[in-house]
Design a protein around this motif. Structure first.
Motif, PDB file in Angstrom:
ATOM      1  N   ARG A 304       8.834   3.530  -8.029  1.00 48.56           N
ATOM      2  CA  ARG A 304       8.006   3.796  -8.999  1.00 48.56           C
ATOM      3  C   ARG A 304       6.334   3.429  -8.711  1.00 48.56           C
ATOM      4  NH1 ARG A 304      12.619   4.228 -10.928  1.00 48.56           N
ATOM      5  NH2 ARG A 304      13.319   5.827 -12.475  1.00 48.56           N
ATOM      6  N   ILE A 305       6.294   2.313  -7.949  1.00 52.93           N
ATOM      7  CA  ILE A 305       5.200   1.913  -7.445  1.00 52.93           C
ATOM      8  C   ILE A 305       5.061   1.588  -6.125  1.00 52.93           C
ATOM      9  CG2 ILE A 305       4.273   1.236  -9.732  1.00 52.93           C
ATOM     10  CD1 ILE A 305       4.600  -1.874  -8.925  1.00 52.93           C
ATOM     11  N   ALA A 306       3.910   1.409  -5.310  1.00 56.26           N
ATOM     12  CA  ALA A 306       3.962   1.205  -4.017  1.00 56.26           C
ATOM     13  C   ALA A 306       4.831  -0.099  -3.602  1.00 56.26           C
ATOM     14  CB  ALA A 306       2.351   0.910  -3.736  1.00 56.26           C
ATOM     15  N   ILE A 307       5.412  -0.267  -2.678  1.00 56.72           N
ATOM     16  CA  ILE A 307       6.354  -1.350  -2.465  1.00 56.72           C
ATOM     17  C   ILE A 307       5.409  -2.699  -2.089  1.00 56.72           C
ATOM     18  CG2 ILE A 307       6.273  -0.912   0.151  1.00 56.72           C
ATOM     19  CD1 ILE A 307       9.400  -2.164  -1.648  1.00 56.72           C
ATOM     20  N   ARG A 308       4.242  -2.491  -1.660  1.00 62.99           N
ATOM     21  CA  ARG A 308       3.371  -3.882  -1.324  1.00 62.99           C
ATOM     22  C   ARG A 308       2.795  -4.252  -2.848  1.00 62.99           C
ATOM     23  NH1 ARG A 308      -2.311  -1.927  -1.030  1.00 62.99           N
ATOM     24  NH2 ARG A 308      -2.421   0.217  -1.475  1.00 62.99           N
ATOM     25  N   TYR A 309       2.617  -3.624  -3.843  1.00 61.05           N
ATOM     26  CA  TYR A 309       2.746  -4.074  -5.005  1.00 61.05           C
ATOM     27  C   TYR A 309       3.492  -4.978  -5.674  1.00 61.05           C
ATOM     28  CZ  TYR A 309      -1.527  -1.082  -4.938  1.00 61.05           C
ATOM     29  OH  TYR A 309      -2.663  -0.715  -4.525  1.00 61.05           O
ATOM     30  N   ALA A 354      10.873  -2.062   2.708  1.00 66.54           N
ATOM     31  CA  ALA A 354       9.709  -1.592   3.091  1.00 66.54           C
ATOM     32  C   ALA A 354       9.699  -1.162   4.494  1.00 66.54           C
ATOM     33  CB  ALA A 354       8.580  -2.920   2.999  1.00 66.54           C
ATOM     34  N   TYR A 355      10.234  -1.756   5.264  1.00 66.46           N
ATOM     35  CA  TYR A 355      10.316  -1.315   6.712  1.00 66.46           C
ATOM     36  C   TYR A 355      10.883   0.228   6.763  1.00 66.46           C
ATOM     37  CZ  TYR A 355       9.322  -5.900   8.721  1.00 66.46           C
ATOM     38  OH  TYR A 355       8.593  -7.039   8.848  1.00 66.46           O
ATOM     39  N   ALA A 356      11.842   0.648   6.065  1.00 67.23           N
ATOM     40  CA  ALA A 356      12.511   1.903   5.825  1.00 67.23           C
ATOM     41  C   ALA A 356      11.472   3.049   5.316  1.00 67.23           C
ATOM     42  CB  ALA A 356      13.769   1.868   5.202  1.00 67.23           C
ATOM     43  N   VAL A 357      10.970   2.569   4.199  1.00 69.74           N
ATOM     44  CA  VAL A 357       9.851   3.410   3.812  1.00 69.74           C
ATOM     45  C   VAL A 357       8.612   3.664   4.384  1.00 69.74           C
ATOM     46  CG1 VAL A 357       8.172   3.190   1.938  1.00 69.74           C
ATOM     47  CG2 VAL A 357      10.398   2.540   1.498  1.00 69.74           C
ATOM     48  N   TYR A 358       7.898   2.639   5.347  1.00 75.70           N
ATOM     49  CA  TYR A 358       6.851   2.787   6.172  1.00 75.70           C
ATOM     50  C   TYR A 358       7.230   3.467   7.661  1.00 75.70           C
ATOM     51  CZ  TYR A 358       3.836  -0.184   3.160  1.00 75.70           C
ATOM     52  OH  TYR A 358       2.940  -0.793   2.384  1.00 75.70           O
ATOM     53  N   PHE A 359       8.589   3.283   8.040  1.00 73.56           N
ATOM     54  CA  PHE A 359       8.814   3.545   9.362  1.00 73.56           C
ATOM     55  C   PHE A 359       9.990   4.453   9.576  1.00 73.56           C
ATOM     56  CE2 PHE A 359       6.504  -0.323   9.720  1.00 73.56           C
ATOM     57  CZ  PHE A 359       5.422   0.143   9.995  1.00 73.56           C
ATOM     58  N   GLY A 360      10.691   4.826   8.411  1.00 71.80           N
ATOM     59  CA  GLY A 360      11.823   5.745   8.636  1.00 71.80           C
ATOM     60  C   GLY A 360      13.240   4.945   8.795  1.00 71.80           C
ATOM     61  N   ARG A 361      14.327   5.371   9.044  1.00 70.72           N
ATOM     62  CA  ARG A 361      15.605   4.909   9.457  1.00 70.72           C
ATOM     63  C   ARG A 361      16.133   5.259  10.749  1.00 70.72           C
ATOM     64  NH1 ARG A 361      20.130   8.749   8.472  1.00 70.72           N
ATOM     65  NH2 ARG A 361      19.240  10.694   8.310  1.00 70.72           N
ATOM     66  N   ALA A 410       0.488 -14.899   1.241  1.00 66.42           N
ATOM     67  CA  ALA A 410       1.557 -13.810   1.401  1.00 66.42           C
ATOM     68  C   ALA A 410       0.903 -12.933   0.499  1.00 66.42           C
ATOM     69  CB  ALA A 410       2.601 -14.364   1.058  1.00 66.42           C
ATOM     70  N   VAL A 411       0.592 -13.266  -0.797  1.00 65.82           N
ATOM     71  CA  VAL A 411       0.128 -12.200  -1.811  1.00 65.82           C
ATOM     72  C   VAL A 411      -1.105 -11.198  -1.033  1.00 65.82           C
ATOM     73  CG1 VAL A 411      -0.881 -11.681  -4.002  1.00 65.82           C
ATOM     74  CG2 VAL A 411       0.867 -13.451  -3.768  1.00 65.82           C
ATOM     75  N   GLY A 412      -1.734 -12.134  -0.714  1.00 70.17           N
ATOM     76  CA  GLY A 412      -2.821 -11.354   0.051  1.00 70.17           C
ATOM     77  C   GLY A 412      -2.571 -10.239   1.035  1.00 70.17           C
ATOM     78  N   CYS A 413      -1.644 -10.848   2.160  1.00 75.10           N
ATOM     79  CA  CYS A 413      -1.185  -9.923   3.091  1.00 75.10           C
ATOM     80  C   CYS A 413      -0.307  -8.712   2.450  1.00 75.10           C
ATOM     81  CB  CYS A 413      -0.409 -10.552   3.985  1.00 75.10           C
ATOM     82  SG  CYS A 413      -1.245 -11.810   5.115  1.00 75.10           S
ATOM     83  N   SER A 414       0.289  -8.918   1.369  1.00 70.43           N
ATOM     84  CA  SER A 414       1.076  -7.744   0.716  1.00 70.43           C
ATOM     85  C   SER A 414       0.059  -6.724   0.261  1.00 70.43           C
ATOM     86  CB  SER A 414       1.893  -8.294  -0.325  1.00 70.43           C
ATOM     87  OG  SER A 414       3.032  -9.147   0.104  1.00 70.43           O
ATOM     88  N   LEU A 415      -0.965  -7.135  -0.326  1.00 65.50           N
ATOM     89  CA  LEU A 415      -1.775  -6.153  -0.966  1.00 65.50           C
ATOM     90  C   LEU A 415      -2.782  -5.495   0.098  1.00 65.50           C
ATOM     91  CD1 LEU A 415      -3.271  -8.364  -3.872  1.00 65.50           C
ATOM     92  CD2 LEU A 415      -1.723  -6.613  -4.121  1.00 65.50           C
ATOM     93  N   LEU A 416      -2.862  -6.025   1.259  1.00 67.20           N
ATOM     94  CA  LEU A 416      -3.565  -5.337   2.498  1.00 67.20           C
ATOM     95  C   LEU A 416      -2.587  -4.180   3.280  1.00 67.20           C
ATOM     96  CD1 LEU A 416      -5.691  -8.191   3.783  1.00 67.20           C
ATOM     97  CD2 LEU A 416      -6.424  -6.116   2.437  1.00 67.20           C
ATOM     98  N   ALA A 417      -1.191  -4.616   3.161  1.00 69.62           N
ATOM     99  CA  ALA A 417      -0.231  -3.754   3.828  1.00 69.62           C
ATOM    100  C   ALA A 417      -0.245  -2.417   3.335  1.00 69.62           C
ATOM    101  CB  ALA A 417       0.941  -4.512   3.963  1.00 69.62           C
ATOM    102  N   LYS A 418      -1.157  -1.639   3.893  1.00 66.66           N
ATOM    103  CA  LYS A 418      -1.224  -0.208   3.219  1.00 66.66           C
ATOM    104  C   LYS A 418      -0.312   0.686   4.080  1.00 66.66           C
ATOM    105  CE  LYS A 418      -5.722  -0.018   1.479  1.00 66.66           C
ATOM    106  NZ  LYS A 418      -7.253   0.596   1.430  1.00 66.66           N
ATOM    107  N   PRO A 419       0.387   1.810   3.682  1.00 65.76           N
ATOM    108  CA  PRO A 419       1.324   2.597   4.529  1.00 65.76           C
ATOM    109  C   PRO A 419       0.517   3.188   5.718  1.00 65.76           C
ATOM    110  CG  PRO A 419       1.526   3.377   2.126  1.00 65.76           C
ATOM    111  CD  PRO A 419       0.250   2.181   2.241  1.00 65.76           C
ATOM    112  N   PRO A 420       1.143   3.069   7.013  1.00 69.65           N
ATOM    113  CA  PRO A 420       0.787   3.409   8.273  1.00 69.65           C
ATOM    114  C   PRO A 420       0.334   5.183   8.256  1.00 69.65           C
ATOM    115  CG  PRO A 420       2.871   3.187   8.568  1.00 69.65           C
ATOM    116  CD  PRO A 420       2.599   2.701   7.111  1.00 69.65           C
ATOM    117  N   LYS A 421      -0.796   5.350   9.015  1.00 71.85           N
ATOM    118  CA  LYS A 421      -1.061   6.838   9.204  1.00 71.85           C
ATOM    119  C   LYS A 421      -0.566   7.419  10.521  1.00 71.85           C
ATOM    120  CE  LYS A 421      -5.204   6.569   6.797  1.00 71.85           C
ATOM    121  NZ  LYS A 421      -6.902   6.715   6.627  1.00 71.85           N
TER     122      LYS A 421
END
Length: 433
Positions: A304-309, A354-361, A410-421
């Protein structure tokens, strides 16, 4: 003549992917869960009998991390190409033999060889990384739920294996307890995993989540368009060029650096503070029970919300738990720590999801494998550094504030980890059809 084209395919009563989830949960409990939570009860009696310090005892986890890290990429690539069945069977056999072999350990070197080298090979072949990677390949729409269930394996190790370890050690001593656990592992896991584990649903003529295949008339004739446009498979070479891969990896592994240290040393820490082994065992049971239940909340929330949050929120709870642990002084404060730490336990779910959401299976095994060196430093270095700090200072009061700082980063890194383009050239090809 039968009209085979119009005959709808039969839907299995239970999607095979859920059987794979069941094996992943059980292997997580008996392999990773045992090493994460139950081994803490072996820690003091074993180190005292073998006359080795806590830093040296903790170094077995560094050996484990180096071996598993070295194996991660080739095993991930093997899972992507051949599937997990033979790997898991070999790993289960090695896990059983190494656990039983602990009964004859008589020195630091033999401990490192049996529990460090052989059992680490077992975890590399059959541990949680393999199970969760395969589960992520079998699901798309229900992936968060499937991975949430899968990630309950390790906390089940705390609920089931930790108190069992305390009872067996008290009644049969630590050597015989290892033998019992070894036979349990072999009896419960080997045959079911061989019969059940498969690489991807397509290998059995199925589709992710158990969906029925579309009839030919429903397939759009667009050669380069994906059947599941909401999920995009990134190759390993593409993934390593994205900031998202490295930010999410740093975030998750800073959490692993802290949690592997705390879970190994929390029983010695609490008993050093004067609390009884029974209270320590009760804290582990509470912690892992909360962790087990909360997996489903994290799975629901991550849809329901972005995985990084979600990751950042769980790490914020970890900061609270560490502050409680540092200031623990009563039974109720131990309970408060265990409850808070259990609420944040989600790295197993997020590390796969997170890896699957960002980069597929499709290339998930190799993508997770390429970042394994960071996991080596995190999971192996943390417990050793914690043990060394104890050996030097005589307590854990210096290292816990360091863990608090690491978790804030670690919290800071999570918030900065936007999905790849998507790379521009590849997007143009896909849009062009």
């Amino acid at each position: 003549m039968a009209d085979t084209v119009s005959t709808p395919p039969r839907q299995p009563r239970i999607f095979h992917g859920w059987y794979i989830v069941g094996i992943a949960v059980t292997s997580g409990m008996l392999l990773s869960g045992f090493q994460t939570y139950a081994f803490g009860f072996f820690f003091k009696p074993m180190s005292e009998e073998l006359e080795i310090g806590r830093g040296a005892t903790s170094a077995v986890l560094l050996i484990r991390a180096v071996i598993m890290g070295a194996l991660a990429l080739p095993i991930g690539m093997a899972v992507d190409r051949y599937g997990p069945r033979a790997l898991m069977a070999l790993g289960i056999i090695l896990a059983a033999l190494s656990t039983i072999g602990m009964a004859w350990v008589s020195s630091l070197l033999s401990f490192y060889l049996v529990f460090g080298v052989v059992r680490s090979l077992a975890l590399g072949f059959a541990g949680g990384e393999v199970g969760s990677t395969v589960v992520a390949k079998w699901f798309v729409r229900h992936r968060a739920l499937a991975l949430a269930i899968t990630s309950t394996g390790i906390p089940l190790g705390g609920i089931v294996m930790a108190p069992l370890a305390a009872v067996l050690i008290a009644n049969f001593d630590w050597r015989n307890a290892f033998v019992i656990f070894g036979f349990i592992t072999l009896a419960v896991l080997l045959v079911p995993s061989w019969l059940t584990m498969r690489r991807m649903p397509e290998d059995l003529g199925l589709r992710p989540d158990g969906e029925l295949p579309q009839p030919p008339s429903a397939v759009r004739p667009e050669g380069n368009r994906r059947a599941n446009p909401e999920e995009r498979d990134w190759t390993m070479a593409e993934a390593v060029r994205t900031p998202a891969l490295w930010l999410i990896t740093l975030s998750l592994n800073m959490t692993i650096f802290m949690t592997t240290s705390i879970t190994l040393h929390q029983v010695p820490y609490l008993t050093d503070k004067g609390f009884s082994p029974a209270l320590a065992a009760s804290a582990i049971i509470l912690l892992t029970t909360v962790a087990l239940v909360v997996k489903f909340f994290w799975g629901w929330l991550s849809n329901r919300i972005a995985i990084r949050y979600c990751i950042a929120l769980s790490q914020t709870l970890d900061v609270l738990a560490l502050v409680l642990l540092l200031t623990v002084s009563s039974t109720w404060s131990v309970i408060a720590y265990a409850f808070a730490f259990g609420l944040g336990r989600s790295e197993g779910l997020f590390g796969s999801h997170a890896y699957a959401v960002y980069f597929g299976r499709r290339f998930l095994g190799s993508t997770r494998g390429i970042v394994a060196p960071i996991r080596i430093a995190a999971s192996g270095g943390g417990p050793v550094i914690t043990g060394i700090f104890f050996d030097i200072t005589g307590d854990y009061n210096t290292i816990i504030p360091i863990f608090i700082g690491v978790t804030v980063l670690a919290v800071g890194c999570s918030l900065l980890a936007k999905p790849p383009k998507v790379p521009a050239a590849r997007a143009a090809v896909e849009e062009g059809g």
